[in-house]
Design an enzyme around this catalytic site. Sequence first.
Site, PDB file in Angstrom:
ATOM      1  N   ASP A   4     -54.561  26.133  22.144  1.00 25.66           N
ATOM      2  CA  ASP A   4     -54.707  27.023  23.302  1.00 25.66           C
ATOM      3  C   ASP A   4     -53.729  26.529  24.352  1.00 25.66           C
ATOM      4  O   ASP A   4     -53.813  25.382  24.796  1.00 25.66           O
ATOM      5  CB  ASP A   4     -56.159  26.955  23.805  1.00 25.66           C
ATOM      6  CG  ASP A   4     -56.478  28.032  24.846  1.00 25.66           C
ATOM      7  OD1 ASP A   4     -55.546  28.603  25.441  1.00 25.66           O
ATOM      8  OD2 ASP A   4     -57.675  28.284  25.075  1.00 25.66           O
TER       9      ASP A   4
ATOM     10  N   ASP B  93     -51.739  32.954  28.877  1.00 22.73           N
ATOM     11  CA  ASP B  93     -52.767  32.115  28.261  1.00 22.73           C
ATOM     12  C   ASP B  93     -53.005  32.692  26.863  1.00 22.73           C
ATOM     13  O   ASP B  93     -53.307  33.882  26.730  1.00 22.73           O
ATOM     14  CB  ASP B  93     -54.022  32.201  29.143  1.00 22.73           C
ATOM     15  CG  ASP B  93     -55.197  31.374  28.656  1.00 22.73           C
ATOM     16  OD1 ASP B  93     -55.096  30.745  27.584  1.00 22.73           O
ATOM     17  OD2 ASP B  93     -56.232  31.363  29.367  1.00 22.73           O
TER      18      ASP B  93
ATOM     19  N   HIS C 241     -61.364  35.914  30.652  1.00 21.13           N
ATOM     20  CA  HIS C 241     -61.371  35.787  32.106  1.00 21.13           C
ATOM     21  C   HIS C 241     -60.207  36.532  32.742  1.00 21.13           C
ATOM     22  O   HIS C 241     -59.182  36.775  32.101  1.00 21.13           O
ATOM     23  CB  HIS C 241     -61.271  34.304  32.460  1.00 21.13           C
ATOM     24  CG  HIS C 241     -60.211  33.587  31.669  1.00 21.13           C
ATOM     25  ND1 HIS C 241     -58.921  33.473  32.078  1.00 21.13           N
ATOM     26  CD2 HIS C 241     -60.252  32.996  30.438  1.00 21.13           C
ATOM     27  CE1 HIS C 241     -58.217  32.834  31.164  1.00 21.13           C
ATOM     28  NE2 HIS C 241     -58.989  32.534  30.138  1.00 21.13           N
TER      29      HIS C 241
ATOM     30  N   HIS D  42     -58.803  30.818  35.759  1.00 21.71           N
ATOM     31  CA  HIS D  42     -60.088  31.451  35.450  1.00 21.71           C
ATOM     32  C   HIS D  42     -60.574  32.233  36.660  1.00 21.71           C
ATOM     33  O   HIS D  42     -61.407  31.766  37.428  1.00 21.71           O
ATOM     34  CB  HIS D  42     -61.130  30.425  34.994  1.00 21.71           C
ATOM     35  CG  HIS D  42     -60.905  29.958  33.596  1.00 21.71           C
ATOM     36  ND1 HIS D  42     -60.430  28.710  33.289  1.00 21.71           N
ATOM     37  CD2 HIS D  42     -61.035  30.591  32.409  1.00 21.71           C
ATOM     38  CE1 HIS D  42     -60.289  28.596  31.974  1.00 21.71           C
ATOM     39  NE2 HIS D  42     -60.652  29.721  31.411  1.00 21.71           N
TER      40      HIS D  42
ATOM     41  N   GLU E   7     -60.444  36.169  24.740  1.00 25.18           N
ATOM     42  CA  GLU E   7     -60.430  35.073  23.773  1.00 25.18           C
ATOM     43  C   GLU E   7     -61.712  34.983  22.955  1.00 25.18           C
ATOM     44  O   GLU E   7     -62.587  34.189  23.253  1.00 25.18           O
ATOM     45  CB  GLU E   7     -60.124  33.734  24.452  1.00 25.18           C
ATOM     46  CG  GLU E   7     -60.922  33.418  25.702  1.00 25.18           C
ATOM     47  CD  GLU E   7     -60.499  32.070  26.317  1.00 25.18           C
ATOM     48  OE1 GLU E   7     -60.205  31.135  25.551  1.00 25.18           O
ATOM     49  OE2 GLU E   7     -60.455  31.962  27.547  1.00 25.18           O
TER      50      GLU E   7
ATOM     51  N   GLU F 102     -56.524  34.298  21.153  1.00 24.94           N
ATOM     52  CA  GLU F 102     -56.456  34.750  22.552  1.00 24.94           C
ATOM     53  C   GLU F 102     -55.093  35.333  22.893  1.00 24.94           C
ATOM     54  O   GLU F 102     -54.064  34.841  22.433  1.00 24.94           O
ATOM     55  CB  GLU F 102     -56.723  33.552  23.482  1.00 24.94           C
ATOM     56  CG  GLU F 102     -56.608  33.878  24.972  1.00 24.94           C
ATOM     57  CD  GLU F 102     -56.945  32.684  25.871  1.00 24.94           C
ATOM     58  OE1 GLU F 102     -56.867  31.535  25.403  1.00 24.94           O
ATOM     59  OE2 GLU F 102     -57.277  32.924  27.038  1.00 24.94           O
TER      60      GLU F 102
END
Length: 298
Positions: free
Chosen positions: A91, A102, A162, A170, A195, A283
């Site tokens: 990640d 992300d 998020h 986040h 994710e 993700e």
Amino acid sequence: MKEVPLMTDEILEKYFKAGRILSQVRSEAKDRIKVGTSMLEVADFVEKRTVELGADGSAFPCNLSRNDEAAHATPLPGDETVFGADVVKLDLGVHVDGYIADSAITVDLTGGYGDLVKASEAALHAAIDTVKNGVTTSEIGAAIEDAITSHGFKPIGNLTGHGLAQYIPHASPSVPNRRIGGGSLLHTGDAIAIEPFATDGAGKVTDGSLTEIFQVIRSKPVRLPAARQLLKDLEPYRTLPFARRWLQGDKLDYSLLQLEKAGIVHSFPVLKEVAGGMVSQTEHTLIVTDDGCHVTTK
Ligand code: CO
């Protein structure tokens, strides 16, 4: 009332640039995740390559979580651990002027968890298919849950995707990985990370004992000189998470603890599946549009 997001062409281009760099780093890093290779070398590679390719930095430390670890694992300072026959979640986060990409993939080094990996991948695709102006996060959660359960696994219910905002990895809203009541409306211009996590365990994570990732959550005066120095060293990261291995100082652990006790630093322990189940994660980051979305980390 939801605030209308301030999305300009300039900001959008920064999200796209972060996403393009991330995609390249992710694919180069994927080839380095092999049985017997050093985890620290892979994490170092990801973080250095991110800057080499023109990003302003990592949006958070490279996470390399294995097997029943779902997230927030990153190598320790001087870590000599090598990958074994593991299910590895990579990640990674890239930022350009604080605008974040992300993304995560799962690499199955066991050869036996292909279906588990496919479950989180299928869930992400199903989730992305639902996204457009006006979708609710509960519709996204339902798509994720249905895709994972139809593959014979469980979504991890207490982990979520998020929102993303400048220097805030986040932000609200959270994007559930299961069917929930209500949920938040998404609008054109929202930046979000979706994710899905799939497991053959109980479908829940809890804090493990290791903590290597931290984040400054507020600033206030500190008395201890070493802690004051550490807080100064942390300034370049602003509100982005950092790893203990990025820092130096003879009283580092003590200073970190003082900052944590003072409510200045928040810690992110490794998250583990409660029943010891194997975990996969996939993700992407995306920007909501009127009739769909742009996936920035494709
Ligand atoms: Co994320």
